[in-house]
Scaffold this motif. Structure first.
Motif, mmCIF file in Angstrom:
data_model
loop_
_atom_site.group_PDB
_atom_site.id
_atom_site.type_symbol
_atom_site.label_atom_id
_atom_site.label_comp_id
_atom_site.label_asym_id
_atom_site.label_seq_id
_atom_site.Cartn_x
_atom_site.Cartn_y
_atom_site.Cartn_z
ATOM 1 N N ASP A 165 42.509 -49.054 1.746
ATOM 2 C CA ASP A 165 41.091 -49.725 1.934
ATOM 3 C C ASP A 165 41.646 -50.052 2.979
ATOM 4 O OD1 ASP A 165 40.556 -49.074 -0.647
ATOM 5 O OD2 ASP A 165 43.090 -49.791 -1.017
ATOM 6 N N LEU A 166 42.208 -50.815 3.389
ATOM 7 C CA LEU A 166 42.638 -51.323 4.673
ATOM 8 C C LEU A 166 43.531 -50.995 5.623
ATOM 9 C CD1 LEU A 166 42.995 -55.417 3.537
ATOM 10 C CD2 LEU A 166 40.625 -54.005 4.454
ATOM 11 N N PHE A 167 43.155 -51.176 7.331
ATOM 12 C CA PHE A 167 43.932 -51.075 7.923
ATOM 13 C C PHE A 167 44.384 -51.814 9.182
ATOM 14 C CE2 PHE A 167 44.624 -48.633 12.393
ATOM 15 C CZ PHE A 167 45.791 -49.123 12.763
ATOM 16 N N PHE A 168 45.262 -52.523 9.238
ATOM 17 C CA PHE A 168 45.447 -53.835 9.641
ATOM 18 C C PHE A 168 45.799 -52.427 11.348
ATOM 19 C CE2 PHE A 168 45.643 -56.289 6.476
ATOM 20 C CZ PHE A 168 44.895 -57.768 6.160
ATOM 21 N N MET A 169 45.186 -52.823 12.306
ATOM 22 C CA MET A 169 45.699 -52.569 13.963
ATOM 23 C C MET A 169 46.109 -53.400 15.168
ATOM 24 S SD MET A 169 42.850 -51.053 16.370
ATOM 25 C CE MET A 169 42.372 -49.441 15.291
#
Length: 251
Positions: A165-169
Motif C-alpha cells: 500500500d505504501l512505501f516510505f522511501m
C-alpha cells in the motif's frame, strides 16, 4: 580575484539561489568556462557542492555515515516522521526503507497498529521486534554497511511478488530539477524497484535533504505521491514541487 575568493563567492551564490550555471558564473566573474568548471570540480571534491550538467547544486549532508546522520536534525526528523505515521492505517502492507528518518518513524507507530512491514533494513526489522501487532518481512541480499540495508539482485528478486500500500522511501537529496537522489548506485536501483511495488510512495524530508542533490538519481519527483516537510519550508520551493504533481504535507 584570488581563486579562493571566487570559490567562496560561488558557494555564497549557490546558497542564495539554490543552483548555479557555469555559463552565468563565467560571465559574472569574467573568466573562462574552463576556469569555472575547474573551480566546481575542486569544490565538488571537497564535498561543498554537487556538479550537474551545466553547473552545480548544493551537496546533501545526508550522505554521511549512518551514526553521523542519526544525530543530524533529530527533532526535524521526528516531526516529519510523526506526520508520516498519519498516512498509515490498520491492515496495510507498508514498505519501509532504511534510514535515520524512517528509524524515527517506527518508534512512533501506535502499539495497537496492525500492519505488515516489509524492509531491507535489518535495523528497521530489529526496531519492530517488540511491537506486539506488526508482522515483519525482512528482504535479504548483500549488506551495504554504509546505510545498513541489503542491496543487489537478491533483494530485488525478494520483493518481486509484493503489492504494498505504501512505501516510505529514504533519499539524501530532493530537488525540483535534479529529482530524488542518493549517494549509492545500487541503493538508487533498490529504491526505484521498491517504489514500483507500492501503490503510493512517500518521502519524509528533513531540512538537510531539501533542495540538495547527490550523485545517483532515483527518479524524477513524479515518482513519489506525497512529500512530508517541516512547516517553515520555503513556500516557493513547495510550489515548485506541487507543480510536478506531488502532494505536500507540512509537519
Amino acid at each position: 580575484m584570488l581563486t579562493s575568493q571566487r570559490k567562496q563567492l560561488i558557494l555564497e551564490k549557490l546558497a542564495a539561489e539554490g543552483q548555479v550555471l557555469s555559463k552565468d558564473l563565467s560571465a559574472y566573474f569574467d573568466v573562462s568556462e574552463d576556469t569555472i568548471r575547474r573551480d566546481l570540480r575542486e569544490l565538488a571534491a571537497e564535498g561543498q557542492l554537487q556538479r550537474v550538467h551545466g553547473g552545480a547544486l548544493p551537496s546533501s549532508s545526508a550522505v554521511a555515515t549512518f551514526s553521523e546522520r542519526k544525530s543530524l536534525k533529530i527533532e526535524a526528523k521526528q516531526r516529519v516522521a510523526r506526520k508520516g505515521v498519519e498516512l498509515i492505517s490498520d491492515g496495510q502492507v507498508v514498505i519501509i526503507d532504511g534510514g535515520t528518518t524512517t528509524s524515527e518513524l517506527i518508534t512512533l507507530l501506535p502499539p495497537q497498529l496492525r500492519i505488515t512491514v516489509i524492509t531491507h533494513s535489518p535495523s528497521i526489522a530489529l526496531g519492530l521486534v517488540t511491537h506486539p501487532t506488526i508482522e515483519v518481512i525482512l528482504i535479504g541480499g548483500r549488506l551495504y554497511k554504509h546505510s545498513i540495508v541489503t542491496v543487489g539482485a537478491a533483494a530485488i528478486e525478494g520483493m518481486s511478488n509484493i503489492h504494498a500500500d505504501l512505501f516510505f522511501m529514504g533519499v539524501t537529496g530532493i530537488h525540483p530539477e535534479a529529482g530524488l537522489t542518493t549517494g549509492d548506485y545500487e541503493e538508487a536501483c533498490i529504491k526505484r524497484a521498491f517504489s514500483g511495488r507500492a501503490a503510493e510512495t512517500v518521502v519524509l524530508a528533513s531540512p538537510e535533504k531539501i533542495n540538495t542533490a547527490s550523485p545517483f538519481v532515483i527518479g524524477e519527483l513524479s515518482l513519489i505521491n506525497t512529500l512530508v516537510v517541516e512547516d517553515e519550508t520555503d513556500k516557493g520551493w513547495i510550489r515548485s514541487v506541487e507543480e510536478q504533481g506531488v502532494s505536500v504535507m507540512k509537519a
